[in-house]
Design an enzyme around this catalytic site. Sequence first.
Site, PDB file in Angstrom:
ATOM      1  N   GLU A   1      -6.840   4.853   7.877  1.00 52.84           N
ATOM      2  CA  GLU A   1      -6.452   6.302   7.531  1.00 52.84           C
ATOM      3  C   GLU A   1      -7.823   6.781   6.817  1.00 52.84           C
ATOM      4  O   GLU A   1      -7.977   7.936   7.115  1.00 52.84           O
ATOM      5  CB  GLU A   1      -5.332   6.278   6.735  1.00 52.84           C
ATOM      6  CG  GLU A   1      -4.238   6.048   7.535  1.00 52.84           C
ATOM      7  CD  GLU A   1      -3.154   5.397   6.790  1.00 52.84           C
ATOM      8  OE1 GLU A   1      -2.842   5.495   5.454  1.00 52.84           O
ATOM      9  OE2 GLU A   1      -2.040   5.053   7.252  1.00 52.84           O
TER      10      GLU A   1
ATOM     11  N   GLY B   1       2.642   2.303  10.721  1.00 50.53           N
ATOM     12  CA  GLY B   1       3.617   3.209  10.671  1.00 50.53           C
ATOM     13  C   GLY B   1       4.234   3.613  11.951  1.00 50.53           C
ATOM     14  O   GLY B   1       5.067   4.732  11.937  1.00 50.53           O
TER      15      GLY B   1
ATOM     16  N   GLY C   1       2.812  -1.139   4.141  1.00 49.03           N
ATOM     17  CA  GLY C   1       2.992   0.357   3.892  1.00 49.03           C
ATOM     18  C   GLY C   1       4.478   0.636   3.693  1.00 49.03           C
ATOM     19  O   GLY C   1       5.094   0.597   2.431  1.00 49.03           O
ATOM     20  N   GLY C   2       5.181   1.089   4.593  1.00 49.88           N
ATOM     21  CA  GLY C   2       6.418   1.813   4.347  1.00 49.88           C
ATOM     22  C   GLY C   2       7.617   0.726   3.631  1.00 49.88           C
ATOM     23  O   GLY C   2       8.123   1.270   2.847  1.00 49.88           O
TER      24      GLY C   2
ATOM     25  N   ASN D   1       0.968  -1.125   0.108  1.00 49.99           N
ATOM     26  CA  ASN D   1      -0.038   0.132   0.132  1.00 49.99           C
ATOM     27  C   ASN D   1       0.881   1.237   0.021  1.00 49.99           C
ATOM     28  O   ASN D   1       1.539   1.406   1.156  1.00 49.99           O
ATOM     29  CB  ASN D   1      -1.072  -0.112   1.348  1.00 49.99           C
ATOM     30  CG  ASN D   1      -1.601   1.075   1.575  1.00 49.99           C
ATOM     31  OD1 ASN D   1      -1.848   2.014   0.338  1.00 49.99           O
ATOM     32  ND2 ASN D   1      -2.611   1.335   2.501  1.00 49.99           N
ATOM     33  N   TRP D   2       1.066   1.961  -1.147  1.00 48.60           N
ATOM     34  CA  TRP D   2       2.072   3.096  -1.299  1.00 48.60           C
ATOM     35  C   TRP D   2       1.419   4.162  -0.514  1.00 48.60           C
ATOM     36  O   TRP D   2       2.093   5.147  -0.277  1.00 48.60           O
ATOM     37  CB  TRP D   2       2.313   3.259  -2.722  1.00 48.60           C
ATOM     38  CG  TRP D   2       2.896   2.394  -3.385  1.00 48.60           C
ATOM     39  CD1 TRP D   2       3.402   1.113  -3.104  1.00 48.60           C
ATOM     40  CD2 TRP D   2       3.313   2.236  -4.882  1.00 48.60           C
ATOM     41  NE1 TRP D   2       4.145   0.657  -4.168  1.00 48.60           N
ATOM     42  CE2 TRP D   2       3.899   1.023  -5.233  1.00 48.60           C
ATOM     43  CE3 TRP D   2       3.073   3.284  -5.935  1.00 48.60           C
ATOM     44  CZ2 TRP D   2       4.722   1.269  -6.760  1.00 48.60           C
ATOM     45  CZ3 TRP D   2       3.561   3.021  -7.175  1.00 48.60           C
ATOM     46  CH2 TRP D   2       4.146   1.855  -7.592  1.00 48.60           C
ATOM     47  N   LYS D   3       0.113   4.306  -0.211  1.00 49.49           N
ATOM     48  CA  LYS D   3      -0.448   5.304   0.515  1.00 49.49           C
ATOM     49  C   LYS D   3      -0.373   6.586  -0.482  1.00 49.49           C
ATOM     50  O   LYS D   3       0.011   6.389  -1.948  1.00 49.49           O
ATOM     51  CB  LYS D   3       0.082   5.723   1.944  1.00 49.49           C
ATOM     52  CG  LYS D   3      -0.038   4.341   2.661  1.00 49.49           C
ATOM     53  CD  LYS D   3       0.295   4.338   4.235  1.00 49.49           C
ATOM     54  CE  LYS D   3      -0.116   3.004   4.875  1.00 49.49           C
ATOM     55  NZ  LYS D   3      -0.032   3.259   6.328  1.00 49.49           N
TER      56      LYS D   3
ATOM     57  N   SER E   1       3.480  -2.282  10.248  1.00 50.12           N
ATOM     58  CA  SER E   1       4.937  -2.356  10.363  1.00 50.12           C
ATOM     59  C   SER E   1       5.473  -3.678  10.187  1.00 50.12           C
ATOM     60  O   SER E   1       6.208  -4.048  10.732  1.00 50.12           O
ATOM     61  CB  SER E   1       5.380  -1.867  11.813  1.00 50.12           C
ATOM     62  OG  SER E   1       5.120  -0.690  12.355  1.00 50.12           O
TER      63      SER E   1
ATOM     64  N   HIS F   1      -9.630   1.371   4.740  1.00 50.56           N
ATOM     65  CA  HIS F   1      -8.263   1.380   5.562  1.00 50.56           C
ATOM     66  C   HIS F   1      -8.415   2.437   6.634  1.00 50.56           C
ATOM     67  O   HIS F   1      -9.303   3.527   6.651  1.00 50.56           O
ATOM     68  CB  HIS F   1      -7.247   2.122   4.545  1.00 50.56           C
ATOM     69  CG  HIS F   1      -5.788   1.931   5.036  1.00 50.56           C
ATOM     70  ND1 HIS F   1      -5.389   3.000   5.965  1.00 50.56           N
ATOM     71  CD2 HIS F   1      -4.706   1.148   5.005  1.00 50.56           C
ATOM     72  CE1 HIS F   1      -4.120   2.451   6.455  1.00 50.56           C
ATOM     73  NE2 HIS F   1      -3.826   1.184   5.829  1.00 50.56           N
TER      74      HIS F   1
ATOM     75  N   GLU G   1      -5.404  -4.861  10.456  1.00 48.55           N
ATOM     76  CA  GLU G   1      -4.423  -3.857  10.775  1.00 48.55           C
ATOM     77  C   GLU G   1      -4.651  -3.150  11.913  1.00 48.55           C
ATOM     78  O   GLU G   1      -5.599  -2.014  11.891  1.00 48.55           O
ATOM     79  CB  GLU G   1      -4.354  -2.672   9.431  1.00 48.55           C
ATOM     80  CG  GLU G   1      -4.223  -3.575   7.976  1.00 48.55           C
ATOM     81  CD  GLU G   1      -3.497  -2.386   7.203  1.00 48.55           C
ATOM     82  OE1 GLU G   1      -2.695  -2.724   6.547  1.00 48.55           O
ATOM     83  OE2 GLU G   1      -4.039  -1.242   7.133  1.00 48.55           O
TER      84      GLU G   1
HETATM   85  P1  13P Z   1       3.173   0.339   7.529  1.00 47.67           P
HETATM   86  O1  13P Z   1       3.632  -0.929   7.177  1.00 47.67           O
HETATM   87  O2  13P Z   1       3.799   1.449   7.249  1.00 47.67           O
HETATM   88  O3  13P Z   1       3.012  -0.039   9.019  1.00 47.67           O
HETATM   89  O4  13P Z   1       1.750   0.369   7.180  1.00 47.67           O
HETATM   90  C1  13P Z   1       0.589  -0.452   7.237  1.00 47.67           C
HETATM   91  C2  13P Z   1      -0.425   0.076   6.166  1.00 47.67           C
HETATM   92  O5  13P Z   1      -1.274   0.828   7.004  1.00 47.67           O
HETATM   93  C3  13P Z   1      -0.798  -0.795   5.224  1.00 47.67           C
HETATM   94  O6  13P Z   1      -2.041  -0.574   4.586  1.00 47.67           O
END
Ligand code: 13P
Length: 249
Positions: free
Chosen positions: A97, A173, A233-234, A9-11, A212, A95, A167
């Site tokens: 967020e 994050g 994510g990251g 997930n590149w966000k 994470s 998600h 999640e």
């Molecule tokens: P991180 O891997 O950066 O914690 O993000 C997880 C996430 O929200 C994937 O959708």
Amino acid sequence: MRRTLIAGNWKMNGSFSANRALLTDIIAGLPDGNSIETLVCAPAPYLAQCAEVLGKTPVKWGAQDVSAHIKGAFTGEVSATMLADCQCKYVIVGHSERRAYHAESNELVAQKVVQALSEKLTPVVCVGETLEQREGGATNAIVGAQLQVVLDVLSAEQVSEIVLAYEPVWAIGTGKTATPQMAQDVHAFLRGQLSVKSAEAANTVRILYGGSMKPENAKELLAMADIDGGLIGGAALKAADFLAIISAC
Ligand code: 13P
């Protein structure tokens, strides 16, 4: 047997040039005979670029959100039809967020799932609790309620078409990861809830872990019985890390 799915997930990250470099490195570094399903979920403006770069590769692409509406006067929204037009196979829905910053309710998330399925997109339905909710012992109640509203609008056959992602909000994050056993307990709970709707879906629906996930912890998490992949994510923004997670499967 559920096929492992590793999804990035590149966000809200990327650019045409950075994406091209990242995708080229991912394609070049995929292990020989890779059986892991690999997916990147890019910001909407880059989906056509994903189609161009990934079109002839085993890597799939998807979006990070979809409108609950079919078409029309919804400024800024992107419809499921448009995502299908960009040859997306998947879309992340609900998600944390989006739930937190865009006030997405369980009901809105359920409508988005319906829209995605109507265009044969696989929704990756995200559920998760905050730290406060976990510490208050409400984890199962929260994720259970988030999932139930989605299950209520789907037929048993449709439930088999979704992917779930657990999640925990406190792990996103932050560098804090749920222990494999903590994640497994929630995944098993979610699978039990699926089984009430459909025994078939409980067997086949993949439940990803996100929060994470990185090369150092992926193997232990992915070894758990009910963890069928990762939503990353990251670590999905660095080809070496994303590839190392795929190799850890
Ligand atoms: P991180 O891997 O950066 O914690 O993000 C997880 C996430 O929200 C994937 O959708």
